[in-house]
Design a protein around this motif. Sequence first.
Motif, mmCIF file in Angstrom:
data_model
loop_
_atom_site.group_PDB
_atom_site.id
_atom_site.type_symbol
_atom_site.label_atom_id
_atom_site.label_comp_id
_atom_site.label_asym_id
_atom_site.label_seq_id
_atom_site.Cartn_x
_atom_site.Cartn_y
_atom_site.Cartn_z
ATOM 1 N N GLU A 120 34.497 28.130 35.133
ATOM 2 C CA GLU A 120 33.645 27.904 36.288
ATOM 3 C C GLU A 120 34.553 27.557 37.443
ATOM 4 N N TYR A 157 39.738 35.983 39.041
ATOM 5 C CA TYR A 157 38.364 36.404 38.773
ATOM 6 C C TYR A 157 37.773 37.073 39.994
ATOM 7 N N LYS A 177 28.094 38.533 38.861
ATOM 8 C CA LYS A 177 28.648 37.961 37.631
ATOM 9 C C LYS A 177 30.149 37.772 37.758
ATOM 10 N N ARG A 178 30.600 36.684 37.147
ATOM 11 C CA ARG A 178 32.010 36.334 37.246
ATOM 12 C C ARG A 178 32.788 37.122 36.190
ATOM 13 N N GLN A 179 33.838 37.828 36.632
ATOM 14 C CA GLN A 179 34.588 38.669 35.700
ATOM 15 C C GLN A 179 36.071 38.449 35.861
ATOM 16 N N LEU A 224 33.750 38.501 41.575
ATOM 17 C CA LEU A 224 32.312 38.556 41.362
ATOM 18 C C LEU A 224 31.876 40.007 41.387
ATOM 19 N N LYS A 225 31.213 40.430 40.319
ATOM 20 C CA LYS A 225 30.717 41.799 40.285
ATOM 21 C C LYS A 225 29.227 41.718 39.971
ATOM 22 N N ASN A 226 28.402 42.200 40.877
ATOM 23 C CA ASN A 226 26.942 42.095 40.759
ATOM 24 C C ASN A 226 26.520 40.662 40.452
#
Lengths: 255, 219, 219
Positions: free
Chosen positions: A59, A71, A77-79, A73-75
Amino acid sequence: MADPLLVIENVHKKFGELDVLSGVDLIVDRSDVVSIIGSSGSGKTTLLRCINLLEDFHEGRILIDGEPIGYMLKNGKRQRLPKSLIAQHRALTGMVFQTFNLFPHLTALKNVTLGLLKVRNLKKEEATEIARHWLDLVGVLDRQDHYPGQLSGGQQQRVAIARAIAMNPKLMLFDEVTSALDPELVNEVLNVIKDLVSDGMTMLLVTHEMRFAYDVSTKVIFMNEGRIAEQGPPSELFNNPQSTRLAEFIQNSTF
Amino acid sequence: MDYRLDFAVVWRSFDLLLSGLGLGLALAVVSIFIGSFIGLIAAFAMLSKNKLWRGIAVMYVTAIRNTPILVLIFFTFFALPQFGLRLGKIESFVFTLTLYSGAYLTEVFRGGLIALPTGLREAGLAIGLTEWGTKKNLLIPVMIRNVLPALSNNFISLFKDTSLAAAIAVPELTFYARQINVNSFRVIESWTVASLMYVFACYFIAAGLRLLERKLAIP
Amino acid sequence: MDLSLFLHEMWNARGAIWDGFQMTVSISALAIFCGTILGVFVGLALVYAWLPVRLIVRGYVDFIRGTPVFVLVLASYYILSGIGIQLTAFQAGVLAITAFCSTHVGEMIRGALAAIHRGQVEAAMAIGLTFRQTFQYVLMPQALRQILPTWVNAATEMVKASTLLSVIGVAELLLVTQQIISRNFLSLEFYFLAGFIYFVIDFSIERLGRFVEKKVAYS
């Protein structure tokens, strides 16, 4: 004032069920020297390893020069970023380990040039020149053709520092770099770090050397149970601890 | 029991025996070379998080290691042509020996990789090398140097296994020894000379590899 | 691959396969048993024997270990019959594998004895044990425990080596398999079957070994 070099926002990290970092926030400005102190298990080393992306964190964000690392953010969501980008982000920071971790099959010189050649894609002459410059600065140039196994612990650690800093990182991370050394070799390594401080290098150090932290730091952080419990200039923190935990910790530490 | 030693026939065919020894060595060298790549890939597969890769690698190693090599040799030579994979004697043997050495080397490399300090990988990552770069520049070179003694032993036993190529009529040392034996009935001479040639070859290979190990050893 | 045909042929050949299996087990068991007993003496000789004896035994070990097992089998078979010692192919083959096994066990014992800390002998002497007692109660139990995993491994090697007797005409599993194949041409299926049976034998030995290892481990 310029933007801070390193921003850590609400970083959380779990090992299984165990919270190792539970919400760390920290701002480090350029040329800051930040010492992280605290008892073992307080999350100091983990924090450092998260900044170098050797550990995942679950987080929060870490930004270097305003850019979030590790990391995306994709859509919504954290990737975790692809490995090639992770490697690039790692190169922003230089890490020095407690156990040196020199490459045993390479000479001191080649330990330093490897990253210059393979990561920064420099020409061999240029890489050698840079490596020799830093080996000279940390005082082991005369040992450049020795293998790690032929060097003392202090010399190995100084090569490791040269290896990290030769990559021209924006931020140096030192993880208890003198803990594995014989007492008489500690100072030669600390002196090298002091030189880097006077050159204006930004650094984060996890250390048990309280005297050293007191002397060189612009800021000291006391970590407890995965959080930053107190922070401030060394004189304030050491002379006037706010919490009993820190007071106890300082009392039990040797200077 | 009336047997008189007479080495003349054997000496006359010594060139053949030597060429057979050379062929055996060549077969072993080619097999261990290709086998090393298979072994490396399978070793990383065994240590990977991917269950499928791991499963395939474990199956390969377990199957090969528990099957007699002669069965594998016959299988490749006699049974595979049924699938249209028709190989010559030598190619067929090299194919078998390569897969065979690959399985044994997998175990060697896996052990070597496990024994590496974790700091090595982390230090590579920390200077910005990719996972692959870390493997190529650090993990594999250090691991190979650490397992050199095991690699040497593997090579020597692989060299001895080349004698089995005689079973499918590949003209190596054992094949010629048997030929001399059958043609001349010089049983003691042919087998003694062949054995001694193997013994000395193994001895010199071992000595040479030890030198190499010392040269490549990490100080 | 026609499964019902294969099953049918397998059923027809069940007697032959069973005989071959028994032969394989007999060869292996005999060679492992005799080879181990001989090997213990070889190992002891390598460590404790009078120097000339030690050198002779060392020569024996190096010679046998430097020679491929296949060559040992062929040499044993041809030489013994060539010089008029009438042994059956079975006996000559078992003799060769026994010799092979004995050198392996010998080296294991030597290694294990050498690896036992010097302090053990000193401690044993200090409490007044004689050399014989030291050996019997202190050294040998430790050495045997230590060689167990390697010994189990060697045992599976002997099973695999038993296939080599097929070449000198001993009707063990592999030769029987080849004979079956020459009648029905189902080479793929029957080599697979043979491989599988060897796998089961070796796998069982390995499991048994692990079980025993746990039993005798220091708790």
